[in-house]
Design an enzyme around this catalytic site. Sequence first.
Site, PDB file in Angstrom:
ATOM      1  N   CYS A 105      -3.502  -2.552 -28.932  1.00 51.54           N
ATOM      2  CA  CYS A 105      -3.850  -3.800 -29.636  1.00 51.54           C
ATOM      3  C   CYS A 105      -4.639  -3.464 -30.906  1.00 51.54           C
ATOM      4  CB  CYS A 105      -4.694  -4.678 -28.725  1.00 51.54           C
ATOM      5  SG  CYS A 105      -5.289  -6.148 -29.578  1.00 51.54           S
ATOM      6  N   SER A 158      -7.123  -6.032 -14.002  1.00 52.23           N
ATOM      7  CA  SER A 158      -7.286  -6.622 -15.334  1.00 52.23           C
ATOM      8  C   SER A 158      -8.764  -6.928 -15.574  1.00 52.23           C
ATOM      9  CB  SER A 158      -6.441  -7.903 -15.435  1.00 52.23           C
ATOM     10  OG  SER A 158      -6.926  -8.723 -16.467  1.00 52.23           O
ATOM     11  N   GLU A 212      -8.836   1.384 -21.355  1.00 53.09           N
ATOM     12  CA  GLU A 212      -9.366   1.171 -22.717  1.00 53.09           C
ATOM     13  C   GLU A 212     -10.585   2.060 -22.970  1.00 53.09           C
ATOM     14  OE1 GLU A 212     -10.184  -2.915 -23.994  1.00 53.09           O
ATOM     15  OE2 GLU A 212     -11.544  -2.091 -25.495  1.00 53.09           O
ATOM     16  N   CYS A 226     -13.285  -9.173 -27.891  1.00 51.78           N
ATOM     17  CA  CYS A 226     -12.308  -9.789 -28.802  1.00 51.78           C
ATOM     18  C   CYS A 226     -12.300 -11.318 -28.697  1.00 51.78           C
ATOM     19  CB  CYS A 226     -10.919  -9.224 -28.523  1.00 51.78           C
ATOM     20  SG  CYS A 226     -10.180  -9.908 -27.040  1.00 51.78           S
ATOM     21  N   THR A 273     -13.304  -4.289 -25.237  1.00 52.11           N
ATOM     22  CA  THR A 273     -13.040  -5.614 -25.826  1.00 52.11           C
ATOM     23  C   THR A 273     -13.035  -6.750 -24.798  1.00 52.11           C
ATOM     24  OG1 THR A 273     -10.688  -5.221 -25.529  1.00 52.11           O
ATOM     25  CG2 THR A 273     -11.613  -4.685 -27.695  1.00 52.11           C
TER      26      THR A 273
HETATM   27  S1  SF4 Z   1      -7.619  -8.937 -24.680  1.00 49.42           S
HETATM   28 FE1  SF4 Z   1      -8.226  -8.802 -26.843  1.00 49.42          FE
HETATM   29  S2  SF4 Z   1      -8.317  -6.609 -27.305  1.00 49.42           S
HETATM   30 FE2  SF4 Z   1      -7.174  -6.843 -25.364  1.00 49.42          FE
HETATM   31  S3  SF4 Z   1      -5.032  -6.955 -25.978  1.00 49.42           S
HETATM   32 FE3  SF4 Z   1      -5.777  -9.056 -25.933  1.00 49.42          FE
HETATM   33  S4  SF4 Z   1      -6.454  -9.502 -28.054  1.00 49.42           S
HETATM   34 FE4  SF4 Z   1      -6.260  -7.286 -27.841  1.00 49.42          FE
END
Ligand code: SF4
Length: 315
Positions: free
Chosen positions: A100, A227, A130, A199, A169
């Site tokens: 992302c 998740s 991540e 995010c 994020t």
């Molecule tokens: S949760 Fe936020 S950082 Fe993760 S993929 Fe979705 S937009 Fe991107």
Amino acid sequence: MPPHLNLYLAAPRGFCAGVDRAIKIVEMALEKWGAPVYVRHEIVHNRYVVDGLRDKGAVFVEELDECPPDRPVIFSAHGVPKAVPAEAARREMVYVDATCPLVSKVHIEAERHHQNGLQMVMIGHAGHPETVGTMGQLPDGEVLLVETPDDVATLEPRDPEKLAYVTQTTLSLDDTAEIVAALKARFPAIVGPHKEDICYATTNRQDAVKAMAPHIDALLVIGAPNSSNSKRLVEVGAKAGCSYSQLIQRATDIDWRALEGVAGIGITAGASAPEELVNEVIDAFRARFDVTLKEVETAQERVEFKVPRVLREPA
Ligand code: SF4
């Protein structure tokens, strides 16, 4: 006559722009190069999505050495340590990075601080892809991981005056604020992002749950057990006062006995959970209750990310 139930639906919920883009990347790669296309790690943390892509010809693997060198490989939305694309390039593989852009932004931040001579602190969860990917942007030992405010007390940086932090994020906004406060109290010179790295999608989904909380006794979060952002939504619901806040993967996971006598139920979905699963859960409620559906909207999202150029060009 079935009993009446107020069902509150959080908005925004479900797919974020990064997940949407990652899924599109796999679909477009299959169109462009045909099957099989290899994907390192679950492209996004949702079995329903992964199974759907597998049916179309995607092959999910844990590590790069499980991919043949003559087939394209895609890296997941969570990001990868630098060593992974480097190895793919060394093997002359075709690869597409579905990281992302908001995770890539954190990678760039970490790299910039490192170049300026600062040691990094990462606020995140050990072992989450991540966190592994962001820590893997810098040489071993350059990133110190902090998971809780208590971890801050035991940090042993090289130089307390030369520190910066980044975050995963998908963390809880409130928990992260506590950790940042502990870092700033112990290391006043620490440099942080202008606005934290959590995010927009994580922020919006958590805000919608908080706004919904006063109306509901129980919250169901549709999402996968691995998740991060979905698990944070369960915690946010519990902290905001829901006596029952539960993660479910789909309608068959609903514990109907636990919901007996509850007058208001909230539903949301993590950033990697498709709307089909939300509809499935609503339909399951409609089969048992006389449902009044109310959407609690706290933001509108118009974020969209382009897929990499290689997929926009003809084969
Ligand atoms: S949760 Fe936020 S950082 Fe993760 S993929 Fe979705 S937009 Fe991107």
